[in-house]
Design a protein around this motif. Structure first.
Motif, mmCIF file in Angstrom:
data_model
loop_
_atom_site.group_PDB
_atom_site.id
_atom_site.type_symbol
_atom_site.label_atom_id
_atom_site.label_comp_id
_atom_site.label_asym_id
_atom_site.label_seq_id
_atom_site.Cartn_x
_atom_site.Cartn_y
_atom_site.Cartn_z
ATOM 1 N N VAL A 10 0.870 -1.168 0.000
ATOM 2 C CA VAL A 10 0.000 0.000 0.000
ATOM 3 C C VAL A 10 0.911 1.223 0.000
ATOM 4 C CG1 VAL A 10 -1.726 1.270 1.281
ATOM 5 C CG2 VAL A 10 -1.797 -1.214 1.240
ATOM 6 N N GLU A 11 0.535 2.223 -0.763
ATOM 7 C CA GLU A 11 1.426 3.369 -0.890
ATOM 8 C C GLU A 11 1.684 4.026 0.448
ATOM 9 O OE1 GLU A 11 1.105 6.114 -4.244
ATOM 10 O OE2 GLU A 11 -0.202 4.596 -5.104
ATOM 11 N N GLY A 12 2.917 4.504 0.580
ATOM 12 C CA GLY A 12 3.283 5.159 1.823
ATOM 13 C C GLY A 12 3.859 4.210 2.843
ATOM 14 N N ASN A 13 4.253 3.022 2.423
ATOM 15 C CA ASN A 13 4.863 2.082 3.358
ATOM 16 C C ASN A 13 6.372 1.991 3.183
ATOM 17 O OD1 ASN A 13 3.080 0.483 5.275
ATOM 18 N ND2 ASN A 13 1.832 0.559 3.428
ATOM 19 N N GLY A 14 6.951 2.978 2.508
ATOM 20 C CA GLY A 14 8.404 3.015 2.386
ATOM 21 C C GLY A 14 8.912 2.765 0.976
ATOM 22 N N GLN A 15 7.997 2.621 0.010
ATOM 23 C CA GLN A 15 8.447 2.361 -1.356
ATOM 24 C C GLN A 15 9.301 3.511 -1.892
ATOM 25 O OE1 GLN A 15 5.344 2.020 -0.232
ATOM 26 N NE2 GLN A 15 4.159 0.525 -1.380
ATOM 27 N N THR A 16 8.769 4.731 -1.741
ATOM 28 C CA THR A 16 9.502 5.893 -2.240
ATOM 29 C C THR A 16 10.869 5.982 -1.574
ATOM 30 O OG1 THR A 16 7.364 6.975 -2.369
ATOM 31 C CG2 THR A 16 9.288 8.360 -2.608
ATOM 32 N N GLU A 17 10.883 5.768 -0.257
ATOM 33 C CA GLU A 17 12.129 5.877 0.490
ATOM 34 C C GLU A 17 13.112 4.792 0.062
ATOM 35 O OE1 GLU A 17 9.111 5.960 1.735
ATOM 36 O OE2 GLU A 17 8.950 7.990 2.570
ATOM 37 N N LEU A 18 12.605 3.588 -0.170
ATOM 38 C CA LEU A 18 13.478 2.497 -0.613
ATOM 39 C C LEU A 18 14.166 2.876 -1.920
ATOM 40 C CD1 LEU A 18 14.558 -0.416 -0.745
ATOM 41 C CD2 LEU A 18 12.396 -1.093 -1.788
ATOM 42 N N VAL A 19 13.359 3.309 -2.870
ATOM 43 C CA VAL A 19 13.897 3.643 -4.184
ATOM 44 C C VAL A 19 14.909 4.784 -4.070
ATOM 45 C CG1 VAL A 19 13.264 4.713 -6.362
ATOM 46 C CG2 VAL A 19 11.933 2.787 -5.484
ATOM 47 N N GLU A 20 14.548 5.808 -3.319
ATOM 48 C CA GLU A 20 15.430 6.971 -3.254
ATOM 49 C C GLU A 20 16.687 6.674 -2.447
ATOM 50 O OE1 GLU A 20 11.976 10.329 -3.969
ATOM 51 O OE2 GLU A 20 13.168 10.450 -2.135
ATOM 52 N N THR A 21 16.604 5.745 -1.513
ATOM 53 C CA THR A 21 17.812 5.372 -0.776
ATOM 54 C C THR A 21 18.748 4.565 -1.667
ATOM 55 O OG1 THR A 21 16.466 5.290 1.219
ATOM 56 C CG2 THR A 21 18.661 4.349 1.364
ATOM 57 N N VAL A 22 18.184 3.661 -2.437
ATOM 58 C CA VAL A 22 19.031 2.879 -3.345
ATOM 59 C C VAL A 22 19.688 3.801 -4.372
ATOM 60 C CG1 VAL A 22 19.051 1.086 -5.110
ATOM 61 C CG2 VAL A 22 17.709 0.761 -3.036
ATOM 62 N N MET A 23 18.961 4.858 -4.763
ATOM 63 C CA MET A 23 19.520 5.812 -5.720
ATOM 64 C C MET A 23 20.510 6.775 -5.079
ATOM 65 S SD MET A 23 18.662 5.217 -8.715
ATOM 66 C CE MET A 23 19.425 6.651 -9.459
ATOM 67 N N GLY A 24 20.600 6.765 -3.766
ATOM 68 C CA GLY A 24 21.530 7.668 -3.095
ATOM 69 C C GLY A 24 21.005 9.072 -2.945
ATOM 70 N N MET A 25 19.674 9.232 -3.023
ATOM 71 C CA MET A 25 19.105 10.578 -2.888
ATOM 72 C C MET A 25 18.727 10.912 -1.446
ATOM 73 S SD MET A 25 16.723 10.206 -6.229
ATOM 74 C CE MET A 25 15.671 11.619 -5.936
ATOM 75 N N ARG A 26 18.738 9.903 -0.577
ATOM 76 C CA ARG A 26 18.390 10.151 0.829
ATOM 77 C C ARG A 26 19.647 10.062 1.686
ATOM 78 N NH1 ARG A 26 12.736 10.738 2.599
ATOM 79 N NH2 ARG A 26 11.572 10.459 0.688
ATOM 80 N N ARG A 27 19.735 10.931 2.631
ATOM 81 C CA ARG A 27 20.904 10.937 3.501
ATOM 82 C C ARG A 27 20.643 10.128 4.766
ATOM 83 N NH1 ARG A 27 24.579 14.657 2.056
ATOM 84 N NH2 ARG A 27 23.939 15.772 0.192
ATOM 85 N N HIS A 28 21.727 9.834 5.462
ATOM 86 C CA HIS A 28 21.660 9.206 6.784
ATOM 87 C C HIS A 28 21.039 7.810 6.748
ATOM 88 C CE1 HIS A 28 22.720 13.176 8.027
ATOM 89 N NE2 HIS A 28 21.562 13.672 7.669
ATOM 90 N N ALA A 29 21.207 7.102 5.633
ATOM 91 C CA ALA A 29 20.670 5.745 5.591
ATOM 92 C C ALA A 29 21.637 4.783 6.286
ATOM 93 C CB ALA A 29 20.450 5.322 4.145
ATOM 94 N N ARG A 30 21.079 3.727 6.882
ATOM 95 C CA ARG A 30 21.909 2.654 7.449
ATOM 96 C C ARG A 30 21.951 1.507 6.454
ATOM 97 N NH1 ARG A 30 18.121 3.663 11.522
ATOM 98 N NH2 ARG A 30 17.061 1.766 10.899
ATOM 99 N N GLY A 31 22.870 0.562 6.713
ATOM 100 C CA GLY A 31 22.916 -0.637 5.882
ATOM 101 C C GLY A 31 23.756 -0.438 4.634
ATOM 102 N N ARG A 32 23.744 -1.461 3.766
ATOM 103 C CA ARG A 32 24.605 -1.420 2.594
ATOM 104 C C ARG A 32 23.800 -1.636 1.320
ATOM 105 N NH1 ARG A 32 29.825 -4.650 2.341
ATOM 106 N NH2 ARG A 32 28.502 -6.495 2.483
ATOM 107 N N VAL A 33 24.258 -0.997 0.252
ATOM 108 C CA VAL A 33 23.708 -1.237 -1.076
ATOM 109 C C VAL A 33 24.861 -1.699 -1.948
ATOM 110 C CG1 VAL A 33 22.608 -0.215 -3.083
ATOM 111 C CG2 VAL A 33 21.937 0.527 -0.788
ATOM 112 N N LEU A 34 24.767 -2.922 -2.513
ATOM 113 C CA LEU A 34 25.837 -3.432 -3.359
ATOM 114 C C LEU A 34 25.347 -3.549 -4.787
ATOM 115 C CD1 LEU A 34 26.104 -5.104 -0.419
ATOM 116 C CD2 LEU A 34 28.203 -5.783 -1.581
ATOM 117 N N LEU A 35 26.140 -3.028 -5.709
ATOM 118 C CA LEU A 35 25.800 -3.131 -7.117
ATOM 119 C C LEU A 35 26.840 -4.036 -7.772
ATOM 120 C CD1 LEU A 35 23.768 -1.996 -9.197
ATOM 121 C CD2 LEU A 35 25.510 -0.318 -9.787
#
Lengths: 360, 411, 512
Positions: free
Chosen positions: C301-326
């Motif tokens: 359901v919209e608003g459950n973190g989809q936008t944040e997930l995408v923008e974190t993977v894209m590096g548009m959000r700051r202060h994220a925890r965890g790792r993204v491996l490409l």
């Protein structure tokens, strides 16, 4: 949109605005009992008289630099209202350094220019960092720094600090001839050497905006910060660089007069170029050629206004003219932009056979 | 102690403000006692502060009205300039009350121009503000040359106009003067500061102060005010509810101009310089805007901001750099007090920052003898910058401030 | 059912180049729930804006209770007893509940005590939980809450409350269920049925057939700005209705061979994102893997973190925890541009805000996101020629309908804009494509085209992280599905076997 249509849009709006402004000024003159016709002929007759043409070009160069400084920020919708403060502090510091050091000719001039550029950039560094890292509106912070600049200059050029008392005026130590920027004698006047620097800067500005990655990112951020950020533009870095660049150019504004005529910065050195720069950047729509035309028009109105007093018309009518031009030009640009957008949408829809629904 | 702080936090807003104000007066009082700078809390300073803060207060109120409707107004400067001419012209022929009306009307006309450009033609608010200032200044100079030059033989100045007769609140004014004369710690300082509000008043001073609660009432306690604010928060929502966004914004911006014009009138009616003088506004429109932002777009806040500007200005004018220098000591006290309070609430970062600021300010205080007078006048601007840097995240501008809006284009 | 509550006749509305409504007829009986159906872009919203006085029709008449009306502003519509609940809520976050309700209706009961009493009363009618007044606090206190603190369902009820407070008898609900979870939908329908019992009339706009059948007494279908017909839901089947809406059959996802490899392209480990406003974490301990040639669909359901997930993977959000491996390399510390340069393509959910520069020509839009690397960017300069050439290629290959590449992006229709964006993001040989709602707000033809392009790229070995609210799209395109709820991945599903109903319950957290 074709290039011709674009050009038409860019030319029609300002001409319309100047026309409207002229009309309103004519009304103002009629109301106050003066003849608009006399005013126009008097102003136009100045074109060939005395040093008006040379003075206009010199003055336009100053305005051009000011408008470029403003326009760099405008490209990113950053409103550097503080060009005024930046240029004054930069001119003052450059004059102090130029009047203090002893150097061979070319080096001396270069040093003064570099100092001015760095000072201008330094004076805007605080608003730039506040904007990028604290989200503080650059409008307010640069306005505050304009006021503080006045205090700073008064402090720097008081006799106890770096200044000297000469007659009734307080001034910085005069710059020796090795630090001057030689001009080109034309008729009875002299064109400042800095005029050519200003022109070169205009070319550089054009290249930067249209042909470089930084220019693209600057304009993209100005149009949509969100799209720019999704497109990999580092918003903070762009803000800081754009404002520093704006401040650096602002640092040059005082130099044509400092290096070509006055050779010292005094308490009565001219003010207000920063605000004129804003007006001209608006007038020229941030375009290097548009700004140049705007600067020439503005300077010509300034220089020819003196003659109006002779025929009994208050020369301040020119100030009204300038204000009206700016106001009507921003309105005209906005209207033309909307019209073009609509026309384009119609054209695209007409040119595509596909049946389109409504935007929901 | 923690419990006490928690109780303070749950107090109503006015009580907290009163507590903070008391704390500030106390800090000032301690400074006076320790540094001997009696001008810091003298009645003379506070009267000067009221006179100097008044134009800024009017401009700030103007900013409030416009920005609460979502229209940024950096044209306040130009509207004030127009107001000075209107006030001087009307005042020359009709006396001080006419001067107020003249300022109001001319400032309002400036506001109308800004409204037409931003609301009807959707010009960027800052661009329009700059243009209005340019036009206002130019028009004023032209009119001054045209109208005042024949009267005063000087295009930069109007003839002297009649001012208001000053009055003091009977009883209270003398009482405060008596208390101040006793030179008792805190009490006398408080009396000195308050006396500016009851001594040497003119109708325009009273009007300015009264307009603060009136603006609050009009904007927050009436249906009209709710509608006006809604156009600054969410014009699309307002429009969908049948609010005439354009009309309310026009009213807001014209009112804003009128208030700025009254600020111009306040300059013209200042007893030290009765009349128009070129460049007499000198950036006070911008300062008013800063005072309003300092006050977080709230009436009480902008009153505080204007008072701060007026106070430092008045202090530096009356007592010069050494008194402003003593203010650094007060600032140290305030910073340390803030650090202690935050530490009690376990907000360690804020406490550390406050403590660091305190140490820094004290170092400056200790190393220099006097603030150079060239800088002293610009202390409020510096304070505004620092406040913006420190508190920008906690400021709450109207949500739609400066954003473009066209009727019928909400999704 | 005497006079029609609302009757629209021959409504026509043209926008530059677009006929949004073309002679539309609509009659709504008093006291019924009347559904208005149609695909995105069928002209539903425009019609409702006309009925609500936000736009004037070019032709046609509006009658309310038998009397002809001319609405110039929403105020006129409100005065006639018509209220509208917009799809995007029209609430001012910075005002209180009471202020939001009172705004524009101050004349009804003033803004004092009487008004608050009336609001409290109506709050019960619309089932507003926030205003019920809990515990020791006085009943009026919650009305002074700022709207920004409320959830979606409560906001919607405030919207309905606003409409009722103005004395509306006919309520327009514009896609009211789009933002709700199924339980909330049921609660809303219960409220609507109860209010219908009290004599209120509803105009219910939707393109979700199941919901429409559940709530509506009659259904009017629009297609491409024209009325197709009005039917009784008890008499026609889903397939018939769908055909009325689409004109042919629903674009159904095709089945195809798997192209999934076991080469990891994207690996996300323990991704977390704090809420800048200080609330609960927006993302929390999120792990996922996408392989080359695989489409991983994120349902939720919209608003459950989809936008944040995408923008974190894209590096548009700051202060994220965890790792993204490409492709095995940790890119967590890299900028958005550096991630793009390493082969991530990105189709954002809001194309006009995040993907396009509306006032720039198409070729300049081609540069965006590619300004740093060949063929367009070189040594800090922009190669305009290369940008233009490649834009021509995209226009041809992706069927972008435009007179040329010098037109402004904003002049194109939504579908053509999106085709341009997809074409751009698939250029430069990306290894991973992040597509958020890639066919939202585009016409059916463009939707089919974009789906075909995504499938082609997947076959060529592209890894795709697909976020969508359209379950048909998710099931049709994805090789695997993951369900996101409250910023965590709470389950996975196989699109070959899962039903939309099963997925729907997982998305609401009802299964656990």
């Amino acid at each position: 949109m074709t290039a011709v249509a674009r050009l038409r849009g860019a030319v029609v709006a300002p001409l319309l605005a100047i026309g409207v402004a002229g009309l309103l000024c004519a009304v103002a003159l009629l109301v106050s009992g003066a003849s608009p016709w006399t005013a126009v002929t008097t102003v136009l007759s100045q074109l060939g008289s005395g040093t008006v043409a040379v003075d206009t070009v010199n003055s336009a160069a100053v305005y051009y630099l000011a408008a470029l400084a403003v326009a760099v920020g405008f490209q990113m919708r950053l409103f550097n209202i503080g060009v005024e403060g930046q240029f004054r502090v930069a001119a003052c510091v450059a004059a102090i350094v130029g009047g203090t050091v002893v150097l061979p000719p070319v080096l001396h001039t270069l040093l003064i220019i570099v100092v001015a550029v760095l000072t201008g950039a330094a004076w805007i560094a605080i608003p730039a960092l506040l904007k990028a890292y604290r989200g503080v509106s650059e409008v307010i912070s640069t306005i505050m720094l304009n006021a503080i600049a006045t205090g700073m200059i008064a402090f720097l050029i008081r006799p106890e600090t770096f200044g000297e008392l000469r007659g009734n005026n307080i001034t910085t130590p005069p710059i020796p001839e090795s630090g001057w920027f030689p001009g080109v004698p034309v008729g009875s006047g002299t064109i400042f050497g800095m005029v050519f620097v200003a022109a070169a800067l205009g070319v550089g500005y054009w290249f930067l905006l249209g042909r470089t990655r930084f220019g693209f990112e600057l304009r993209a951020s100005g149009e949509s910060t969100t799209a720019a950020s999704a497109g990999g533009v580092n918003a903070r870095r762009t803000i800081v660089v754009a404002l520093l660049l704006s401040g650096a150019i602002a640092g040059l504004i005082g130099l044509p007069e400092l290096l070509g005529r006055d050779h010292a910065y005094t308490l009565s050195s001219p003010q207000g170029y920063g605000f004129t720069g804003i007006a001209i950047a608006l007038l020229g729509r941030n375009h290097p050629v548009g700004i140049a035309l705007g600067a020439l028009l503005w300077a010509f109105l300034d220089k020819s206004a003196v003659a109006l007093d002779v025929v009994g018309i208050p020369r301040e009518i020119v100030l009204i003219m300038q204000g009206l031009i700016v106001l009507s030009v921003v309105v005209a640009y906005e209207l033309v932009r909307r019209m073009e957008q609509r026309a384009e949408q119609r054209r695209v829809a007409a040119g595509t056979p596909e049946p389109v629904g409504a935007a929901s | 102690m923690t419990a006490l702080v928690e109780r303070v936090r749950t107090l109503p807003g006015w009580a907290r403000s009163a507590l903070i104000a008391t704390g500030l007066v106390l800090a000032l009082s301690i400074t006076v006692t320790l540094t001997g700078q009696t001008q810091l809390a003298s009645s003379g300073t506070s009267q000067a502060a009221v006179g100097l803060g008044l134009p800024i207060l009017f401009a700030a109120l103007g900013g409030l009205w416009s920005e609460r409707a979502g229209i940024i107004n950096i044209g306040l400067e130009g509207m004030m300039v127009l107001g000075t001419w209107g006030a001087a012209w009307a005042g020359y022929y009709g006396g001080p009350w006419a001067a107020m009306l003249g300022g109001l009307v001319f400032g309002g006309l400036g506001g109308l121009v800004h409204a037409v450009a931003t609301i009807t033609f959707h010009v960027n608010h800052i661009v329009s503000g700059v243009a209005v200032t340019l036009l206002g200044t130019g028009l004023t100079k032209y009119l001054a040359t045209l109208v005042f030059a024949p009267l005063s033989q000087n295009p930069r100045q109007s003839p002297r106009i009649d001012g208001f007769t000053e009055f003091s609140v009977p009883g209270i004014s003398e009482g405060l003067a008596a208390v101040e004369a006793q030179q008792r710690v805190f009490v006398s300082d408080l009396a000195g500061l308050l006396s500016g509000l009851v001594t040497g008043l003119t109708p325009i001073v009273v009007l300015g102060i009264v307009l603060v609660p009136v603006s609050y009432w009009a904007l927050w306690r009436t249906a009209f005010g709710l509608r006006l604010r809604s156009t600054g928060e969410s014009p699309v929502a307002a429009e969908s509810l049948g609010v005439h966004v354009v009309a309310h914004r026009y009213v807001a911006v014209v009112t804003s101009g009128g208030l700025a014009g009254l600020g111009g009138a306040a300059l013209v009616l200042n007893s030290a310089q009765l009349g128009y003088l070129e460049n007499q506004v000198g950036g006070r429109g911008y300062i008013g805007l800063a005072a309003m932002i300092f006050g977080n777009w709230r009436p009480a806040g902008l009153l505080t901001g204007s008072a701060l500007f007026g106070y430092v200005d008045g202090l530096q004018l009356r007592a010069g750099g050494e008194a402003v220098h003593a203010l650094l000591y007060t600032a140290t006290l305030v910073a340390v007090a803030g650090a202690v309070l935050w530490a009690i609430r376990r907000m360690w970062t804020a406490a550390a920052v406050a403590l660091g600021a305190g140490v820094l300010v004290y170092t400056v205080y200790w190393t220099i003898e006097s603030v150079p007078s060239e800088f002293a006048s610009y202390a409020p601007q510096l304070v505004t910058l620092i406040v913006l840097a420190a508190a920008s995240q906690r400021l709450r501008p109207p949500a739609w401030l400066g954003e473009p809006y066209r009727r019928g284009e909400g999704s | 059912m005497s006079a029609e509550a609302v009757e629209l006749r021959g409504i026509t509305k043209r926008f530059p180049g677009v006929v949004a409504n073309d002679g539309v007829d609509l009659a709504v009986h008093t006291g019924e729930v009347h559904a208005l159906c149609g695909e995105n872009g069928a002209g539903k919203s425009t019609l409702m804006k006309i009925l609500y006085g936000m736009q004037a029709p070019d032709e046609g008449t509006i009658a309310v209770g038998g009397a002809e009306m001319h609405f110039r502003t929403p105020a006129d519509a409100i005065a006639a007893g018509i209220g509208m609940v917009h799809q995007h809520f029209m609430l001012a976050d910075n005002l209180t509940i009471a202020e939001n309700v009172l705004l524009g209706a101050e004349k009804q009961h003033g803004i004092g005590r009487a008004a608050r009493a009336r609001i409290s009363e109506l709050a019960g009618t619309v089932g507003l939980a926030a205003a019920d007044g809990s515990g020791a606090r006085s009943a009026g206190a919650p009305l002074d809450m700022l709207v920004e603190h409320l959830g979606v369902a409560d906001r919607q009820r405030i919207e309905i409350l606003k409409v009722l407070y103005r004395g509306a008898r006919t309520v327009i609900l514009d896609e009211p269920t789009a933002v709700l979870v199924p339980q909330e939908v049921e609660e809303l329908f219960a409220t609507v049925r109860a209010m219908r019992g009290e004599g209120y009339t509803f105009l219910f706009i939707s393109h979700k057939l199941d919901e429409v059948r559940a709530i509506a007494d009659r259904i009017t279908v629009l297609r491409r700005g024209r009325t197709v017909g009005t039917v009784d839901p008890r008499e026609v089947g889903n397939a018939e209705l769908a055909e009325m809406m689409v004109g042919s059959e629903l674009p159904s996802p095709e089945s195809r061979d798997s192209s999934v490899t076991d080469r990891e392209v994207l690996r996300v480990e323990g991704l977390g994102l704090p809420d800048p406003a200080g609330g609960r974490d927006l993302l929390d301990g999120l792990d996922l893997v996408v392989h080359a040639g695989e489409v991983l669909g994120i349902a939720g359901v919209e608003g459950n973190g989809q936008t944040e997930l995408v923008e974190t993977v894209m590096g548009m959000r700051r202060h994220a925890r965890g790792r993204v491996l490409l492709s095995g390399v940790d890119v967590s510390g890299l900028s958005t541009m550096a991630r793009r340069e390493r082969g991530i393509g990105y189709v954002p959910e809001d194309r006009s805000r995040h993907a396009l520069l509306g006032d720039q020509p198409l070729w300049a839009n081609r540069v965006l996101g590619f300004q740093s690397r060949p063929p367009i960017g070189r040594h800090g300069l922009i190669d305009r020629g290369a940008a233009r050439t490649d834009t021509e290629r995209i226009v041809a290959d992706f069927d972008v309908r435009t007179p040329g590449i010098d037109v402004m992006a904003s002049a194109l229709s939504g579908g053509n804009q999106q085709k341009l964006v997809v074409g751009r993001e698939l250029s430069g040989d990306p290894v991973l494509l992040i597509a958020a709602h890639p066919t939202r707000g585009v016409d059916v033809g463009a939707q089919a085209g974009i789906w075909a392009e995504l499938r082609r790229a997947r076959r060529a070995g592209l890894a795709v992280l697909l976020v969508s609210a359209d379950l048909d799209e998710l099931i049709g395109l994805s090789d695997r599905l993951a369900v996101i709820l409250g910023g965590r991945l709470v389950g996975t599903a196989d699109p070959a076997t899962v039903t939309p109903e099963e997925l729907g319950t997982a998305m609401t957290g009802a299964t656990r």
